[in-house]
Motif scaffolding. Structure first.
Motif, PDB file in Angstrom:
ATOM      1  N   SER A  32       0.842  -1.193   0.000  1.00 20.50           N
ATOM      2  CA  SER A  32       0.000   0.000   0.000  1.00 20.50           C
ATOM      3  C   SER A  32       0.878   1.243   0.000  1.00 20.50           C
ATOM      4  CB  SER A  32      -0.924   0.004   1.220  1.00 20.50           C
ATOM      5  OG  SER A  32      -0.158   0.196   2.390  1.00 20.50           O
ATOM      6  N   LEU A  33       0.247   2.373  -0.206  1.00 23.41           N
ATOM      7  CA  LEU A  33       0.978   3.642  -0.147  1.00 23.41           C
ATOM      8  C   LEU A  33       1.603   3.858   1.227  1.00 23.41           C
ATOM      9  CD1 LEU A  33      -1.341   6.048  -2.170  1.00 23.41           C
ATOM     10  CD2 LEU A  33       0.851   5.087  -2.857  1.00 23.41           C
ATOM     11  N   ALA A  34       0.969   3.334   2.267  1.00 19.22           N
ATOM     12  CA  ALA A  34       1.516   3.469   3.624  1.00 19.22           C
ATOM     13  C   ALA A  34       2.874   2.781   3.736  1.00 19.22           C
ATOM     14  CB  ALA A  34       0.542   2.889   4.644  1.00 19.22           C
ATOM     15  N   LEU A  40      11.894   0.497   4.130  1.00 24.37           N
ATOM     16  CA  LEU A  40      12.891  -0.534   4.421  1.00 24.37           C
ATOM     17  C   LEU A  40      12.274  -1.915   4.651  1.00 24.37           C
ATOM     18  CD1 LEU A  40      15.852  -1.160   4.601  1.00 24.37           C
ATOM     19  CD2 LEU A  40      15.782  -0.527   7.013  1.00 24.37           C
ATOM     20  N   PRO A  41      11.230  -2.048   5.487  1.00 23.04           N
ATOM     21  CA  PRO A  41      10.643  -3.385   5.661  1.00 23.04           C
ATOM     22  C   PRO A  41      10.092  -3.956   4.342  1.00 23.04           C
ATOM     23  CG  PRO A  41       9.877  -1.918   7.392  1.00 23.04           C
ATOM     24  CD  PRO A  41      10.622  -1.072   6.408  1.00 23.04           C
ATOM     25  N   LEU A  42       9.494  -3.091   3.541  1.00 24.60           N
ATOM     26  CA  LEU A  42       8.978  -3.540   2.248  1.00 24.60           C
ATOM     27  C   LEU A  42      10.116  -4.001   1.345  1.00 24.60           C
ATOM     28  CD1 LEU A  42       6.793  -3.889   0.070  1.00 24.60           C
ATOM     29  CD2 LEU A  42       7.140  -1.469  -0.492  1.00 24.60           C
ATOM     30  N   LEU A  43      11.174  -3.195   1.264  1.00 26.51           N
ATOM     31  CA  LEU A  43      12.314  -3.562   0.422  1.00 26.51           C
ATOM     32  C   LEU A  43      12.940  -4.873   0.877  1.00 26.51           C
ATOM     33  CD1 LEU A  43      13.959  -0.066  -0.093  1.00 26.51           C
ATOM     34  CD2 LEU A  43      12.685  -1.411  -1.773  1.00 26.51           C
ATOM     35  N   LEU A  44      13.008  -5.080   2.178  1.00 24.06           N
ATOM     36  CA  LEU A  44      13.554  -6.339   2.695  1.00 24.06           C
ATOM     37  C   LEU A  44      12.666  -7.518   2.315  1.00 24.06           C
ATOM     38  CD1 LEU A  44      14.864  -5.259   6.218  1.00 24.06           C
ATOM     39  CD2 LEU A  44      16.214  -5.989   4.231  1.00 24.06           C
TER      40      LEU A  44
END
Length: 123
Positions: A32-34, A40-44
């Motif tokens: 999501s946009l959030a 960083l957590p998303l990229l990980l």
């Protein structure tokens, strides 16, 4: 290898890359946009997924293959071959990912196939 075969190989590589990206993102989960506020957590999650890690080098291989194609064919002739991905991605998504493909999309895919045949006759 003949330039047209290389163009088709580049599209096959791109198609496989798309299927792996989709499968990987199914494992990662919705974004999501959030999530972009704290990336960083998303990229990980994304870049530790094995399917995505396989897809990225495939894209590089497809890109390099495409560069070879462009060195041998006119862009106006080669570029329509990328439309093969518009045929293969829905077909393989339906077969392997269980995605639903509505009738109107199949009709559009058939029109793309006709266009590819016409383009192929134009060389």
């Amino acid at each position: 290898m003949k330039p047209i075969a290389l163009a088709l190989l580049a599209t096959l590589i791109a198609t496989l890359g798309q299927l792996l990206l989709k499968s990987g993102m199914r494992q990662v989960g919705p974004v999501s946009l959030a999530d972009l506020g704290h990336p960083l957590p998303l990229l990980l999650r994304v870049f530790t997924n094995p399917l995505i890690l396989i897809a990225v080098p495939l894209y590089v291989a497809g890109f390099l293959t495409w560069l070879i194609v462009l060195s041998k064919l006119d862009l106006s002739y080669a570029y329509p071959f990328l439309a093969v991905t518009y045929v293969l991605v829905p077909l393989l998504s339906w077969l392997f990912l269980g995605e639903q493909v509505p009738l109107m999309r199949w009709i559009g895919i058939a029109v793309i196939c006709i266009g590819l045949v016409l383009v192929g006759q134009g060389k």
